[in-house]
Enzyme design. Structure first.
Site, mmCIF file in Angstrom:
data_model
loop_
_atom_site.group_PDB
_atom_site.id
_atom_site.type_symbol
_atom_site.label_atom_id
_atom_site.label_comp_id
_atom_site.label_asym_id
_atom_site.label_seq_id
_atom_site.Cartn_x
_atom_site.Cartn_y
_atom_site.Cartn_z
ATOM 1 N N GLY A 65 0.981 -0.910 0.159
ATOM 2 C CA GLY A 65 -0.234 0.348 -0.315
ATOM 3 C C GLY A 65 0.863 1.313 0.092
ATOM 4 N N GLY A 113 -0.581 -4.852 0.806
ATOM 5 C CA GLY A 113 -1.746 -4.770 0.312
ATOM 6 C C GLY A 113 -1.816 -5.388 -0.915
ATOM 7 C CD GLU A 136 3.440 -6.572 6.219
ATOM 8 O OE1 GLU A 136 2.405 -6.015 5.283
ATOM 9 O OE2 GLU A 136 4.131 -7.114 6.951
ATOM 10 C CG ASP A 144 -1.298 -4.003 7.875
ATOM 11 O OD1 ASP A 144 -1.065 -4.734 7.030
ATOM 12 O OD2 ASP A 144 -2.046 -3.502 7.520
#
Length: 348
Positions: A65, A113, A136, A144
């Site tokens: 993202g 993402g 991450e 996430d």
């Protein structure tokens, strides 16, 4: 509408291409909004029998993202980061419960993402260049986009390994572990899409599988997972490091060295989030992830990790803790505090 998404209907197939090849098709909020609009429209359209998503260019399906936007929003104290996460996480939930066959061609880079766009769907087709990772913790954050739900269901040892280390899986490993559940050689992807567009797709998985069976191949089979993965079944991150340190072999040594480069706070929170995620349903996991994301905006490590990896690129982050042993339970629990107001809203 956005030129970052190309959509067309091929017979009874809804075909979406992520169209930011220079950015490895990394997601923007506009892309999430258009994906949501198309998926909802095609779900209601009786003429559409399945949906397929791929990425433009030959380097990536989707590399994540807009992390710089999240960084800048948090620094500015505005709501851009929150609005992006709300849109993206609701899209993840829509994909997870989508009522028609949902197919992704996860060739090239699949990170962040891109993981959320693929792993929650029914048909995840690897190509020759698949490279999957959730890196991450290296930017002071956590996996996430539904990672806290998906990863533990691969097995806690594998899920914690992928989530904590950001390990990269190529095609063989992705197939072995279950990140991908089908393989079609990259040079046959266009033919596969063409065949789907010519098929009598009726909204059932069987209609898609009939086409898949004509293209699916066994795939590379050299994915021997190391026995040392058992170290990731320990009770906490310090125990994982102790277990790795006590094992012989280059693999265990590399994992321990890799973990010690990551944010100790992010590692500790990621471990707990993956452990909790095993007992949550998808909506509960996504709701928890929004709270975690908003709380990470209040941490030093989130900004320092992005600075070191993506802005200054000195690869030398100054984390808030010197080691995972220095992170307290209270500091971890603080990041799970309910913060989102209102709670995350879903699309069904």
């Amino acid at each position: 509408m956005t030129d970052q998404i190309i959509s067309k209907v091929r017979g009874k197939l809804g075909h979406i291409t992520l169209n930011r090849p220079k950015a490895l098709n990394a997601l923007t909020q506009e892309m999430c909004e258009e994906l949501t609009r198309l998926l909802l429209e095609w779900e209601r359209d009786e003429k559409i029998g399945a949906v397929l998503i791929d990425g433009a260019g030959d380097r990536g399906f989707c590399a994540g993202g807009d992390v710089i936007l999240l960084h800048d929003s948090g620094k500015a104290g505005d709501d851009r980061a929150e609005q992006f996460w709300r849109e993206e996480y609701a899209l993840n939930e829509l994909i997870q419960r989508y009522s028609k066959p949902y197919i992704t061609l996860i060739d090239g880079v699949v990170m962040g993402g891109g993981v959320g766009l693929s792993v929650h769907g029914q048909h995840r087709i690897a190509g020759d260049n698949t490279l999957f990772a959730m890196p991450e913790t290296g930017i002071g954050y956590f996996p996430d986009v539904g990672g806290t739900y998906f990863l533990p269901r691969l097995g806690l040892d594998i899920g914690q390994w992928l989530g904590l280390t950001g390990a990269r899986l190529k095609t063989a490993e992705a197939l072995e572990i279950g990140v991908a559940n089908g393989y079609i050689p990259s040079d046959k992807h266009e033919w596969f899409i063409k065949a789907l567009g010519e098929a009598d797709l009726d909204g059932s998985d069987n209609a898609v599988i009939d086409v898949l069976d004509k293209f699916h191949e066994k795939g590379p089979m050299n994915a021997d997972l190391p026995a040392a993965l058992t170290a990731f079944n320990e009770k906490d991150v310090p125990s994982i490091l102790n277990a790795l340190d006590g094992m012989s072999g280059e693999w265990a040594e590399k994992q321990a060295a890799n973990l010690r480069k990551k944010s100790p706070l992010a590692l500790s929170v990621t471990f707990e989030a993956i452990k909790r995620g095993l007992d949550l349903n998808f909506k509960e996991a996504m709701t928890q992830e929004l709270d975690l994301s908003l709380n990470f905006l209040k941490t030093q490590d989130f900004y320092e990790g992005i600075r070191a990896q993506l802005i200054d690129k000195d690869r030398n982050p100054k984390w808030s803790h010197e080691s995972v042993e220095a992170v307290t339970d209270e500091q971890v629990d603080r990041l799970f505090k309910t913060t989102a107001n209102p709670p995350l809203k879903f699309l069904n």
